[in-house]
Scaffold this active site. Structure first.
Site, short mmCIF file in Angstrom:
data_model
loop_
_atom_site.label_atom_id
_atom_site.label_comp_id
_atom_site.label_asym_id
_atom_site.label_seq_id
_atom_site.Cartn_x
_atom_site.Cartn_y
_atom_site.Cartn_z
CG HIS A 287 -10.71 -7.15 6.81
ND1 HIS A 287 -9.79 -7.79 7.60
CD2 HIS A 287 -10.26 -7.30 5.53
CE1 HIS A 287 -8.84 -8.32 6.84
NE2 HIS A 287 -9.09 -8.04 5.59
CD GLU B 172 -1.84 -2.45 1.26
OE1 GLU B 172 -0.71 -2.73 1.71
OE2 GLU B 172 -2.71 -3.31 1.01
C1 LIG Z 1 -2.20 -4.88 4.16
C2 LIG Z 1 -3.23 -5.65 3.43
N1 LIG Z 1 -3.42 -5.42 2.13
C3 LIG Z 1 -4.36 -6.09 1.43
C4 LIG Z 1 -5.14 -7.03 2.05
C5 LIG Z 1 -6.24 -7.77 1.27
N2 LIG Z 1 -5.83 -9.16 1.03
C6 LIG Z 1 -6.17 -10.15 1.85
S1 LIG Z 1 -5.49 -11.61 1.43
C7 LIG Z 1 -4.75 -10.92 0.08
C8 LIG Z 1 -3.90 -11.75 -0.82
C9 LIG Z 1 -2.75 -12.32 -0.08
O1 LIG Z 1 -1.95 -13.02 -0.95
P1 LIG Z 1 -0.86 -14.02 -0.40
O2 LIG Z 1 0.01 -13.31 0.56
O3 LIG Z 1 -0.20 -14.65 -1.56
O4 LIG Z 1 -1.67 -15.10 0.46
P2 LIG Z 1 -2.76 -16.15 -0.08
O5 LIG Z 1 -4.09 -15.49 0.03
O6 LIG Z 1 -2.41 -16.51 -1.46
O7 LIG Z 1 -2.65 -17.29 0.87
C10 LIG Z 1 -5.04 -9.57 0.00
C11 LIG Z 1 -4.56 -8.65 -1.05
C12 LIG Z 1 -4.92 -7.24 3.42
N3 LIG Z 1 -5.67 -8.11 4.11
N4 LIG Z 1 -3.96 -6.56 4.08
#
Ligand SMILES: Cc1ncc(C[n+]2csc(CCOP(=O)(O)OP(=O)(O)O)c2C)c(N)n1
Ligand SMILES: Cc1ncc(C[n+]2csc(CCOP(=O)(O)OP(=O)(O)O)c2C)c(N)n1
Ligand SMILES: [Mg+2]
Ligand SMILES: [Mg+2]
Lengths: 324, 319, 324, 319
Positions: free
Chosen positions: A129, A60
């Site tokens: 959230h 972000e």
């Molecule tokens: C700081 C932050 N940015 C964005 C999000 C929204 N978000 C939740 S899970 C996710 C994807 C995460 O990807 P990854 O780290 O590869 O984990 P996966 O879901 O694939 O297990 C996002 C963008 C969040 N929860 N926190």
């Protein structure tokens, strides 16, 4: 007038501004083919392509900084932070960089960017959230802060935000995305710093933001049955803030209740109460009451979450407290 | 990439200009004429100079808290800089910014920055604008060894690389973040090694050799202009003064300081240019005299300029 | 009683708590041999060694996170953020992690940590090194927020903070570091949630925090010469907040002026005003006035900075406005 | 590092327990009994299982939004987990946390986390406590491919390495951050390559091979317990379901999904164990029956438990 949802209204504002001005573009996590976590940017990638609808990594600070730098270089980025709750990893780029650049540089920069982000509780998304953090943004000189409560305002305020030459934080309420209302097809602007009187009344002024506007309008219906006439006002933007409309209303009704979903302690409702306590004190005939969330993180379980979110009853009770 | 004599003289002049400017700042800070914090660039002149010599006015830089050198190298006006440091209305920021916030957007200088690591994400944004518009502009992000650990810097490198943005990350490794030796704040020996984490080229150069800096940056800028994405250049250098003026600098030993002062980037270039006949003692005196006059004028301008009026505090918040 | 500076009082609190409890340790940028940017931790590295006085990289998220994790694992870290202005790169670890862990985990974690950081303008450090951001922290359920104005309170509140089982944000004012006052040599605590009446008065209540306490006390002197008796109160902690002492005072004086150095809009003064406008409305005989910084970033140049910081005159004028 | 038969059976059991738990969650989410967001771990069971099989109850983990698998592998109680997902008072967090915040501090589980990249700095803190006290505890930070770009993660790796903290960074590279393919969010092919940026060992393992995960983590944990600092282990794996339940998953093509489902980590271990005679069909049925009973009990417990009373919203904010 055509009926659209709050979400569609935002989507339409984005689309129309991107059609109008090639310098407007979108960045954020999953805003591209996925269409955004809540679907707000659906269809824009297909229409405008990868160059203007950019999926970002989950960083972000890098998103807000990219918007800030691009804006300083003359573009008009609209970036999305998926939930307002994530701002804590990136606030520096917003409050120390984007917001202050112009001032620090002696007026010699323009940062025309918009940061869109959803706020609010009600979907069981729990403490990280579901927050409403408008008070933080409103405390930052250099930022403008918009907080639409209706589909009409969502579109009009967003278009204003995109055309504004300052960084604007545009706070959507995730529970309003499905709300329907009249929204003209053509582009239009809703001015910043102009509150909207949603219901006229004579016995008490209720100032409410975002989803709480609707809660308050319902409360006004209930109060009407008890013979109390409430005026309900949505400030729509917190910076700039339309003090006058509220003060004028209080001069008429002699009472004020402020309603928001954020926690009460140091919430923006305090600012509204404080302004009225200074500027319309002599017209008040009783205490100013705030209705807001308790001083706790947002809980997960539905009965707790419902207890957390201010409800119609809470507003009715507050009004009755000063109109007993 | 052989440098013309003119270019070498230009770079020499810029380095001297930075050194002399900073020396004046030191003097006026000690005299109480400059309020706030000042972080001097003395000893590191080759980095800003070699880097900005590659750039045009249309290119962007983001600077740091230790920004005077970057600004001067990018073409900043000494008068308006000095006036800003003095807190005067005629300064770059009308007295609102001071040392840590001097900017000249028209010259592509997106500001000094009081936040360590603050510049990377912004440099990306400027580079993104160039990419978006299809210009051949690049953005240079100056950052310190301390700043290289900051999350914002690392995020910025990742995004720049993922998007192939025309950015050059110029690391000024002066061995310390305030009192903290680089080796205590990171386990890795060379910051340039971090480039691999983002799949971008990373090189180490002698940051006290302006030609080496120039050449490395020129290659990275070419790459960026070609659309091949960012690079990381680590310039090993040293600050001669304390972290900020007033820092007694108890955390460094004198031998270390002396050994680095012996590697003075200006002396080094001067000797080389004299040797090669590109510079003469006369020409050198001429250059130094011109700079002295320029600085005198800058100081006079700063001294004589009015302070901002109190009510100006309210201006320039919004466009 | 021995006289010490505010800075010495903080240093002594740290030293004595570290002597008392081996689980207390310090982390931050340049807090070790350098003794901290303002010298607050001077001598502690020499006394307690590298293990308990840890210099960190310039990564504030990593600092606060390390404190949070260590606290969750049972230690009692005191971390320093060199200027409060830097919190924007690390707020997530504080407000979403440290502050909310206990609640999110259903009460099954304890996060006994302190985050010390200096606030405030007045040294020409400009927009990114001079802010007062207490309103942000006070809006976060799960955090406690202390804001000492005197050497005595600095020591006593810090000892309370270190012994508290919750994350405490301890806001020092950099212009108070040199202020001298009586400070007992032995360790002592000042309770959280207990305001201090610094001067008793009958005509108006002035509530002021940090450096503004002293500005307000000076203003009270000026007012006294004009025959006006001001009661001056320092809340000392914003969370928990001692509403009662202020309400009681207003019941006696019938007037309220709130003074802080942060920008007025959405500042914590609004919360104080709002509480009084609700709970002591009937005792007020006129508007509540806030004295605070204008809605601009902090400027660099001394005449601008002095215009920015609320002064004695501003407080006197505010009181006269409601006591004319 | 040869694994005993017991340990293999234990790991197999854990993987099946995770799979079955998640399958129940899927079912009850679809039925509207579980509010909020749920991110299922199906397909990635080998990572949590292989990792936590190395740890003791005294070791710490920080988990993610996709946390059920980590919790179960670290010994979390299915009843209290399921009750929490149902929002019940008897859940791990008394209904206050839900899927994204389940924690069991007594088991060293410092919480699932709704913030991508939130866990790294906290894992460091737990590891710091171990180092401070001179215990041999370690902390494992689970994080996704998407999270590896986040500044907090990168800062955490740097600090862990600079301080030689006993941390193991276990990256679950499932190829996507929500809809964003890993290759679009970073230019580097292997996240493990980032270890070099902090001078720590970095290895890539087949994240669908529980034994490979176990072995890599065991080596890293040994290293950490010896005081030699952190490691990064990248586990290549895949999530079978959408990012969260309800995600139509239009961004992945069916062939890709199928190819990964063919690499089912459970099936793989099962076949291997059957082949080696460590597992028999009977024993397998026994294991599965036991898990089915355990889950039935967990669901019954969750269903029958009371919801929290509204006034409980105010409790547990402060200690
Ligand atoms: C700081 C932050 N940015 C964005 C999000 C929204 N978000 C939740 S899970 C996710 C994807 C995460 O990807 P990854 O780290 O590869 O984990 P996966 O879901 O694939 O297990 C996002 C963008 C969040 N929860 N926190
Ligand atoms: C986010 C942030 N953290 C801390 C500081 C305080 N600070 C200012 S300069 C500095 C040291 C920076 O070191 P480095 O990046 O190596 O640059 P140098 O001063 O050596 O040029 C620190 C810690 C800051 N300004 N911003
Ligand atoms: Mg340095
Ligand atoms: Mg992933």
């Amino acid at each position: 007038m055509p009926t659209k949802t709050y979400l569609q209204a935002i989507n339409e504002a984005l689309r129309q501004e991107m059609e109008r001005d090639p310098d407007v573009f979108i960045m954020g996590e999953d805003v591209g083919p996925f269409g955004g976590c809540f679907g707000v940017t659906k269809g824009l990638y297909e229409q405008f392509g990868e160059k203007r609808v950019k999926d970002t990594p989950i960083t972000e600070s890098a998103i807000i900084g990219a918007a800030t730098g691009a804006a300083a270089a003359g573009l008009r980025p609209v970036c999305e932070i998926m939930f307002v709750d994530f701002i804590g990893v990136a606030l520096d780029q917003l409050f120390n960089q984007a917001a202050k650049m112009r001032y620090m540089f002696g007026g010699k920069a323009k940062i025309p960017m918009v940061l869109r982000t959803p706020q609010g509780a009600g979907i069981g998304a729990a403490a990280q959230h579901s927050q409403s953090l408008e008070a933080w943004f409103a405390h930052v000189p250099g930022l403008k802060v918009a907080m639409p409560a209706t589909p009409y305002d969502a579109k009009g305020l967003l278009i204003t935000a995109i055309r504004d030459d300052n960084p604007v934080v545009f706070l959507e309420h995730k529970l309003l995305y499905g709300l329907e209302g009249d929204v003209p097809d053509e582009p239009y602007t809703v001015p910043f710093g102009k509150a909207q009187v949603h219901r006229e009344g004579t016995d008490v002024t209720i100032v409410a933001t975002a989803k709480m506007l609707h809660t308050s309008l319902e409360a006004a219906d209930v109060l009407a049955k008890d013979g109390m006439s409430a005026e309900v006002i949505d400030p729509r933007t917190l910076v700039p803030f339309d003090t006058d409309t509220i003060v004028e209303s209080v001069k008429k009704t002699h009472g004020l209740v402020v309603v928001h979903e954020a926690v009460k302690h140091a919430g923006f409702g305090a600012e509204i109460a404080a302004q009225v306590a200074e500027l319309a004190f002599d017209y008040l005939d009783g205490p100013i009451v705030r209705v807001a969330a308790p001083f706790t993180p947002v809980p997960f379980s539905p009965p707790l979450e419902q207890a957390y979110i201010p409800g119609v009853d809470d507003v009715v009770t507050a009004v009755k407290k000063i109109r007993a | 990439m052989s440098l013309t004599e003119d270019k070498l003289i230009q770079m020499y002049t810029t380095m001297v200009r930075i050194r002399e400017f900073e020396t004046k700042v030191e003097e006026f800070f000690a005299a109480g004429k400059i309020p706030g914090f000042v972080h001097l660039y003395i000893g590191e002149e080759a980095v800003a100079t070699g880097t900005c010599a590659v750039l045009t006015d249309k290119d962007y830089i983001t600077s740091t808290h230790r920004g005077h050198g970057h600004l001067i190298a990018k073409g900043g006006d000494l008068k308006r800089m000095m006036a800003e440091l003095f807190g005067k209305k005629t300064g770059y920021c009308k007295g609102k910014g001071g040392s840590m916030h001097i900017a000249d957007v028209d010259l592509g200088i997106l500001g000094a920055n009081g936040i360590v690591g603050g510049g990377g994400p912004i440099a990306n944004g400027a580079a993104l604008a160039a990419q978006y518009r299809g210009t051949d502009q690049v953005a240079v992000c100056f950052f310190g060894d301390g700043a290289s650990n900051q999350g914002t810097t690392q995020e910025a490198m990742n995004l720049a690389s993922a998007w192939k943005l025309p950015v050059v990350f110029v690391n000024e490794n002066n061995g310390y973040g305030i009192s903290c030796p680089t080796c205590k704040s990171m386990a890795v020996a060379d910051i340039a090694d971090r480039a691999a984490a983002y799949d971008m080229p990373g090189v180490v150069v002698d940051g006290n050799d302006v030609v080496a800096v120039y050449e490395a940056v020129a290659e990275a800028v070419d790459r960026a202009r070609r659309g091949d994405g960012p690079s990381l250049i680590e310039c090993k250098t040293y600050r001669w003064r304390g972290h900020f003026e007033g820092d007694a600098c108890t955390y460094r030993d004198e031998a270390e300081v002396q050994s680095w002062m012996a590697k003075d980037p200006i002396k080094r270039l001067r000797e080389k240019l004299l040797e090669q006949g590109i510079l003469t003692e006369d020409k050198d005196r001429e250059i130094r005299d011109a700079i002295a006059r320029e600085l005198e004028a800058a100081v006079a301008f700063a001294e004589e300029s009015p302070l901002p009026a109190p009510e100006e505090v309210l201006e320039d918040v919004y466009a």
